[in-house]
Design a protein around this motif. Sequence first.
Motif, PDB file in Angstrom:
ATOM      1  N   GLY A 211       0.794  -1.230   0.000  1.00 30.91           N
ATOM      2  CA  GLY A 211       0.000   0.000   0.000  1.00 30.91           C
ATOM      3  C   GLY A 211       0.825   1.278   0.000  1.00 30.91           C
ATOM      4  N   ASP A 212       2.134   1.171   0.133  1.00 36.89           N
ATOM      5  CA  ASP A 212       2.959   2.366   0.166  1.00 36.89           C
ATOM      6  C   ASP A 212       3.171   2.931  -1.240  1.00 36.89           C
ATOM      7  OD1 ASP A 212       3.221   2.524   2.879  1.00 36.89           O
ATOM      8  OD2 ASP A 212       4.997   1.239   2.941  1.00 36.89           O
ATOM      9  N   LEU A 213       3.749   4.128  -1.314  1.00 40.94           N
ATOM     10  CA  LEU A 213       3.902   4.839  -2.589  1.00 40.94           C
ATOM     11  C   LEU A 213       5.070   4.269  -3.368  1.00 40.94           C
ATOM     12  CD1 LEU A 213       3.282   8.463  -1.271  1.00 40.94           C
ATOM     13  CD2 LEU A 213       1.671   6.952  -2.404  1.00 40.94           C
ATOM     14  N   GLN A 214       4.858   3.052  -3.877  1.00 40.72           N
ATOM     15  CA  GLN A 214       5.907   2.410  -4.663  1.00 40.72           C
ATOM     16  C   GLN A 214       5.732   2.805  -6.135  1.00 40.72           C
ATOM     17  OE1 GLN A 214       6.062  -1.778  -3.707  1.00 40.72           O
ATOM     18  NE2 GLN A 214       5.510  -1.391  -1.569  1.00 40.72           N
ATOM     19  N   GLN A 215       6.030   4.064  -6.463  1.00 42.95           N
ATOM     20  CA  GLN A 215       5.784   4.614  -7.782  1.00 42.95           C
ATOM     21  C   GLN A 215       6.579   5.903  -7.927  1.00 42.95           C
ATOM     22  OE1 GLN A 215       1.609   5.165  -7.593  1.00 42.95           O
ATOM     23  NE2 GLN A 215       1.667   6.793  -6.087  1.00 42.95           N
ATOM     24  N   ASP A 216       6.485   6.435  -9.084  1.00 44.50           N
ATOM     25  CA  ASP A 216       7.110   7.747  -9.284  1.00 44.50           C
ATOM     26  C   ASP A 216       6.399   8.769  -8.405  1.00 44.50           C
ATOM     27  OD1 ASP A 216       8.777   6.604 -11.114  1.00 44.50           O
ATOM     28  OD2 ASP A 216       7.592   7.217 -12.852  1.00 44.50           O
ATOM     29  N   VAL A 217       7.185   9.645  -7.818  1.00 41.78           N
ATOM     30  CA  VAL A 217       6.634  10.629  -6.892  1.00 41.78           C
ATOM     31  C   VAL A 217       7.006  12.039  -7.382  1.00 41.78           C
ATOM     32  CG1 VAL A 217       6.614  11.488  -4.528  1.00 41.78           C
ATOM     33  CG2 VAL A 217       6.848   9.009  -4.976  1.00 41.78           C
ATOM     34  N   ASN A 218       6.020  12.898  -7.381  1.00 37.81           N
ATOM     35  CA  ASN A 218       6.269  14.302  -7.701  1.00 37.81           C
ATOM     36  C   ASN A 218       6.445  15.071  -6.406  1.00 37.81           C
ATOM     37  OD1 ASN A 218       5.940  13.941 -10.532  1.00 37.81           O
ATOM     38  ND2 ASN A 218       3.706  13.952 -10.272  1.00 37.81           N
ATOM     39  N   VAL A 219       7.522  15.835  -6.315  1.00 41.26           N
ATOM     40  CA  VAL A 219       7.811  16.628  -5.124  1.00 41.26           C
ATOM     41  C   VAL A 219       7.904  18.103  -5.541  1.00 41.26           C
ATOM     42  CG1 VAL A 219       9.420  17.064  -3.247  1.00 41.26           C
ATOM     43  CG2 VAL A 219       9.044  14.718  -4.047  1.00 41.26           C
ATOM     44  N   ALA A 220       7.105  18.930  -4.884  1.00 39.61           N
ATOM     45  CA  ALA A 220       7.127  20.361  -5.202  1.00 39.61           C
ATOM     46  C   ALA A 220       8.464  20.968  -4.801  1.00 39.61           C
ATOM     47  CB  ALA A 220       5.995  21.081  -4.491  1.00 39.61           C
ATOM     48  N   GLU A 221       8.908  21.917  -5.615  1.00 36.94           N
ATOM     49  CA  GLU A 221      10.155  22.596  -5.261  1.00 36.94           C
ATOM     50  C   GLU A 221      10.017  23.245  -3.889  1.00 36.94           C
ATOM     51  OE1 GLU A 221      11.292  26.076  -7.422  1.00 36.94           O
ATOM     52  OE2 GLU A 221       9.255  26.421  -8.156  1.00 36.94           O
ATOM     53  N   ASP A 222      11.158  23.480  -3.291  1.00 42.82           N
ATOM     54  CA  ASP A 222      11.269  24.045  -1.951  1.00 42.82           C
ATOM     55  C   ASP A 222      10.789  23.073  -0.863  1.00 42.82           C
ATOM     56  OD1 ASP A 222      12.140  26.430  -3.134  1.00 42.82           O
ATOM     57  OD2 ASP A 222      10.063  27.136  -3.364  1.00 42.82           O
ATOM     58  N   SER A 223      10.520  21.821  -1.243  1.00 41.47           N
ATOM     59  CA  SER A 223      10.105  20.805  -0.260  1.00 41.47           C
ATOM     60  C   SER A 223      11.216  19.774  -0.110  1.00 41.47           C
ATOM     61  CB  SER A 223       8.811  20.121  -0.703  1.00 41.47           C
ATOM     62  OG  SER A 223       8.494  19.053   0.164  1.00 41.47           O
ATOM     63  N   GLN A 224      11.281  19.167   1.043  1.00 39.89           N
ATOM     64  CA  GLN A 224      12.247  18.083   1.254  1.00 39.89           C
ATOM     65  C   GLN A 224      11.586  16.708   1.330  1.00 39.89           C
ATOM     66  OE1 GLN A 224      14.363  20.337   4.642  1.00 39.89           O
ATOM     67  NE2 GLN A 224      15.921  18.889   3.934  1.00 39.89           N
ATOM     68  N   THR A 225      10.330  16.663   1.745  1.00 44.59           N
ATOM     69  CA  THR A 225       9.663  15.378   1.973  1.00 44.59           C
ATOM     70  C   THR A 225       9.351  14.696   0.661  1.00 44.59           C
ATOM     71  OG1 THR A 225       8.694  16.180   4.013  1.00 44.59           O
ATOM     72  CG2 THR A 225       7.666  14.250   2.989  1.00 44.59           C
ATOM     73  N   VAL A 226       9.757  13.443   0.564  1.00 42.52           N
ATOM     74  CA  VAL A 226       9.433  12.633  -0.617  1.00 42.52           C
ATOM     75  C   VAL A 226       8.299  11.655  -0.290  1.00 42.52           C
ATOM     76  CG1 VAL A 226      10.303  10.931  -2.265  1.00 42.52           C
ATOM     77  CG2 VAL A 226      11.786  12.817  -1.487  1.00 42.52           C
ATOM     78  N   GLY A 227       8.390  10.916   0.805  1.00 46.86           N
ATOM     79  CA  GLY A 227       7.380   9.937   1.174  1.00 46.86           C
ATOM     80  C   GLY A 227       7.921   8.911   2.133  1.00 46.86           C
ATOM     81  N   THR A 228       7.068   8.066   2.666  1.00 46.29           N
ATOM     82  CA  THR A 228       7.477   6.999   3.572  1.00 46.29           C
ATOM     83  C   THR A 228       7.300   5.651   2.867  1.00 46.29           C
ATOM     84  OG1 THR A 228       6.883   8.273   5.527  1.00 46.29           O
ATOM     85  CG2 THR A 228       7.058   5.875   5.792  1.00 46.29           C
ATOM     86  N   PHE A 229       8.357   4.913   2.809  1.00 46.84           N
ATOM     87  CA  PHE A 229       8.325   3.619   2.107  1.00 46.84           C
ATOM     88  C   PHE A 229       8.643   2.525   3.143  1.00 46.84           C
ATOM     89  CE2 PHE A 229       9.307   6.983  -0.803  1.00 46.84           C
ATOM     90  CZ  PHE A 229       8.465   6.744  -1.872  1.00 46.84           C
ATOM     91  N   ALA A 230       7.624   2.001   3.806  1.00 48.38           N
ATOM     92  CA  ALA A 230       7.805   1.051   4.914  1.00 48.38           C
ATOM     93  C   ALA A 230       7.765  -0.393   4.419  1.00 48.38           C
ATOM     94  CB  ALA A 230       6.722   1.269   5.948  1.00 48.38           C
ATOM     95  N   ALA A 231       8.464  -1.214   5.161  1.00 52.56           N
ATOM     96  CA  ALA A 231       8.511  -2.645   4.825  1.00 52.56           C
ATOM     97  C   ALA A 231       8.134  -3.471   6.043  1.00 52.56           C
ATOM     98  CB  ALA A 231       9.895  -3.026   4.338  1.00 52.56           C
ATOM     99  N   THR A 232       7.775  -4.720   5.802  1.00 51.36           N
ATOM    100  CA  THR A 232       7.521  -5.673   6.891  1.00 51.36           C
ATOM    101  C   THR A 232       8.398  -6.901   6.716  1.00 51.36           C
ATOM    102  OG1 THR A 232       5.708  -6.668   5.637  1.00 51.36           O
ATOM    103  CG2 THR A 232       5.130  -4.937   7.223  1.00 51.36           C
ATOM    104  N   ASP A 233       8.539  -7.685   7.777  1.00 54.21           N
ATOM    105  CA  ASP A 233       9.404  -8.870   7.765  1.00 54.21           C
ATOM    106  C   ASP A 233       8.686  -9.966   8.546  1.00 54.21           C
ATOM    107  OD1 ASP A 233      11.468 -10.803   8.448  1.00 54.21           O
ATOM    108  OD2 ASP A 233      12.895  -9.279   7.795  1.00 54.21           O
ATOM    109  N   ASN A 234       8.559 -11.137   7.948  1.00 57.69           N
ATOM    110  CA  ASN A 234       7.836 -12.230   8.592  1.00 57.69           C
ATOM    111  C   ASN A 234       8.583 -12.815   9.787  1.00 57.69           C
ATOM    112  OD1 ASN A 234       5.521 -12.116   7.031  1.00 57.69           O
ATOM    113  ND2 ASN A 234       6.399 -13.446   5.435  1.00 57.69           N
ATOM    114  N   ASP A 235       9.865 -12.453   9.966  1.00 57.23           N
ATOM    115  CA  ASP A 235      10.542 -12.796  11.224  1.00 57.23           C
ATOM    116  C   ASP A 235      10.072 -11.783  12.264  1.00 57.23           C
ATOM    117  OD1 ASP A 235      12.309 -15.007  10.455  1.00 57.23           O
ATOM    118  OD2 ASP A 235      13.176 -13.533   9.091  1.00 57.23           O
TER     119      ASP A 235
END
Length: 235
Positions: A211-235
């Motif tokens: 469900g995370d933003l696993q795609q091309d991302v547009n970021v407005a100039e003067d911004s630093q935030t790109v997105g959160t790309f979280a993962a899970t592990d079955n261990d």
Amino acid sequence: VAEDSQTVGTFAATDNDGTADLTYSIDSGQDNGLFSIDEDTGALTFTNAVDFEDTPCGQNADSNTCTVVIKVSDGDANNDDTLTIVVSITDVNDELPTFTSSATPAIDENIQNVVTLESDDDDAGDTATYVVRSAVEDVASVDAALFEVVNGILRFKSADGANFEDEGSHANSNTYVVVVRATDTGSNTRDQTITITIGDENEFPPAFNAGDLQQDVNVAEDSQTVGTFAATDND
């Protein structure tokens, strides 16, 4: 005389004076302290049952050949006779096997073999075979259906062993309990309760959440935030 026995034998005497009253006693001998005799019948016994492995006889208590001298008297101080008895104690397969392998093995998940079963036996040269006791035979063996013994190794029946994440024991945990019986060549048995602990293995790779933003991302100039790309592990 077989070990664990007390009876040696009856050593009766006769007397040509038909009216003589015969009395039997322990006279002497290197091991006379180990024996008793019935003063009326001449029945000779070990005072206590003897153990072959203890080698109770001899001057240094290091032999299984005992010597005792018994005496018979007819009441006259000058009339008696003695007899030297040499008693050999013979070995009997009477000792129980004693487990020396771990009762609390800890292994990683996905491993089939749990522990190599081993035991000692005071009967020299004796060996043991091993079986898993079913839960019907021993109520403590609650996870018996999952285990077997092959070539002396306690192992899971499944080649994949146990899965830490599944917690598949009777108690719905990663602790499994099984009872193993050792039987020696003399049919002497001893049971051991074995508690097996399964450890976690870092076996799964991490995966990004779908469900995370696993795609091309547009970021407005003067911004630093790109997105959160979280993962899970079955261990």
